[in-house]
Design a protein around this motif. Structure first.
Motif, short mmCIF file in Angstrom:
data_model
loop_
_atom_site.label_atom_id
_atom_site.label_comp_id
_atom_site.label_asym_id
_atom_site.label_seq_id
_atom_site.Cartn_x
_atom_site.Cartn_y
_atom_site.Cartn_z
N GLY A 88 55.08 83.37 81.47
CA GLY A 88 55.54 82.00 81.30
C GLY A 88 54.40 81.08 80.88
O GLY A 88 54.64 80.00 80.33
N ASP A 89 53.17 81.48 81.13
CA ASP A 89 52.00 80.73 80.66
C ASP A 89 51.49 81.45 79.41
O ASP A 89 50.70 82.38 79.50
CB ASP A 89 50.93 80.71 81.76
N TRP A 90 51.96 81.01 78.25
CA TRP A 90 51.69 81.78 77.04
C TRP A 90 50.22 81.80 76.67
O TRP A 90 49.72 82.79 76.13
CB TRP A 90 52.55 81.26 75.87
N ARG A 91 49.49 80.71 76.97
CA ARG A 91 48.06 80.71 76.65
C ARG A 91 47.31 81.75 77.49
O ARG A 91 46.48 82.49 76.98
CB ARG A 91 47.46 79.32 76.86
N ALA A 92 47.61 81.76 78.79
CA ALA A 92 46.96 82.75 79.67
C ALA A 92 47.33 84.16 79.25
O ALA A 92 46.49 85.07 79.24
CB ALA A 92 47.35 82.49 81.12
N THR A 139 55.99 78.98 72.15
CA THR A 139 55.33 77.99 71.27
C THR A 139 56.33 77.35 70.31
O THR A 139 56.03 76.30 69.73
CB THR A 139 54.20 78.65 70.46
N GLY A 140 57.45 77.99 70.10
CA GLY A 140 58.44 77.47 69.16
C GLY A 140 58.13 77.82 67.71
O GLY A 140 58.87 77.41 66.81
N ALA A 143 59.06 83.42 63.58
CA ALA A 143 58.54 84.79 63.59
C ALA A 143 57.42 85.00 62.57
O ALA A 143 56.40 85.63 62.90
CB ALA A 143 59.67 85.79 63.36
N PRO A 144 57.55 84.50 61.32
CA PRO A 144 56.45 84.71 60.37
C PRO A 144 55.13 84.07 60.83
O PRO A 144 54.07 84.68 60.71
CB PRO A 144 56.97 84.05 59.08
N ALA A 145 55.21 82.86 61.38
CA ALA A 145 53.99 82.18 61.84
C ALA A 145 53.40 82.92 63.04
O ALA A 145 52.17 83.06 63.14
CB ALA A 145 54.29 80.73 62.20
N ALA A 146 54.24 83.37 63.96
CA ALA A 146 53.75 84.11 65.12
C ALA A 146 53.06 85.41 64.70
O ALA A 146 52.03 85.79 65.25
CB ALA A 146 54.90 84.41 66.07
N LEU A 147 53.64 86.08 63.70
CA LEU A 147 53.04 87.31 63.20
C LEU A 147 51.69 87.03 62.54
O LEU A 147 50.73 87.80 62.70
CB LEU A 147 53.98 87.99 62.20
N THR A 227 47.41 77.55 66.98
CA THR A 227 48.72 77.17 67.52
C THR A 227 48.97 75.67 67.45
O THR A 227 50.02 75.20 67.89
CB THR A 227 48.88 77.65 68.96
N ALA A 228 48.00 74.92 66.91
CA ALA A 228 48.20 73.47 66.76
C ALA A 228 49.30 73.20 65.75
O ALA A 228 49.41 73.90 64.74
CB ALA A 228 46.90 72.80 66.34
N THR A 229 50.12 72.21 66.02
CA THR A 229 51.19 71.84 65.09
C THR A 229 50.86 70.54 64.41
O THR A 229 50.17 69.68 64.98
CB THR A 229 52.53 71.72 65.82
N ASP A 230 51.31 70.39 63.17
CA ASP A 230 51.04 69.16 62.41
C ASP A 230 51.83 67.99 63.00
O ASP A 230 52.92 68.14 63.49
CB ASP A 230 51.45 69.36 60.95
#
Length: 230
Positions: A88-92, A139-140, A143-147, A227-230
């Motif tokens: 649940g803590d995606w950064r960790a 993170t929302g 799929a392409p960005a996560a990959l 992972t920063a968003t514009d």
């Protein structure tokens, strides 16, 4: 290479004399050889000698060295200790995943150099990828960005481990006189204004940190930036 044939479940042995060797045995021997002597030492002849087989007989299990490399990569990917699921803590979770990846690459120093040649994902590699993408789901990002983030962070880890190992080897090959001469040279560059910014960056103490702490600091910067968003 046919990925479907390569990763298909092993067929039950037919009646009659069992095979003298197995693909798993050959893969394990190749990994052990690469760990001990480097990726360049892995040849079909050398692997065959390690298991006490004829070179030509190896081709009935593994058609070529490229296929053997795919098997080796997926074999060691199975050592990646994956938790049952995201916390649940995606950064960790992401930090844990890539710390594990770094440890894996340090155990198998040939792996960073082998990964660019990887052409297909075996079951162990797919399991690791599936976990990383599940970690990134909150993170929302699509799929392409996560990959892409997974690929970039994996590339960072491979590059960092390669640099770490090279620095450790170089540290053992240089003496105190070299480091003293290097410091004098950089101080003179700063005084003469030849390269003031570079000299400052290379000579100003940044505080000693352990290799683990350095990796964590750089990994956090990579995660924050990617992972920063514009």
């Amino acid at each position: 290479m046919d990925p479907e044939a390569l990763w298909a479940p092993a067929e039950r042995p037919r009646r009659g004399r069992p095979p003298a060797h197995s693909r798993a045995e050959i893969t394990a021997a190749a990994v052990a050889l690469a760990d001990a002597e480097g990726l360049g030492a892995v040849t079909m002849r050398a692997v065959a000698a390690r298991i006490g087989a004829g070179t030509m007989s190896l081709y009935s299990y593994v058609p070529d060295k490229e296929t053997l490399l795919e098997l080796m990569i997926d074999e060691v990917a199975g050592e990646h200790r994956l938790p049952p699921g995201p916390s649940g803590d995606w950064r960790a979770d992401l930090r844990h995943f890539f710390r594990e990846q770094r440890a894996l690459m340090r155990r198998h120093p040939w792996l960073p150099a082998a990964l660019p040649a990887q052409r297909t994902f075996g079951p162990n590699t797919l399991a690791a990828l599936e976990h990383a993408l599940a970690v990134l789901a909150p993170t929302g990002l699509g799929a392409p960005a996560a990959l892409e983030i997974f690929s970039l962070l994996s590339g960072f880890v491979a590059s960092h481990v390669t640099h770490e190992l090279a620095q450790e080897a170089a540290a053992g090959a240089t003496d105190r006189a070299f480091h003293d001469a290097q410091a004098r040279y950089l101080r003179s560059a700063a005084v003469t204004d030849a390269c003031p910014k570079a000299a400052e960056a290379l000579t100003v103490p940044g505080g000693a940190s352990s290799p683990d702490a350095t990796f964590d600091r750089l990994l956090n910067r990579m995660i924050d930036g990617l992972t920063a968003t514009d």
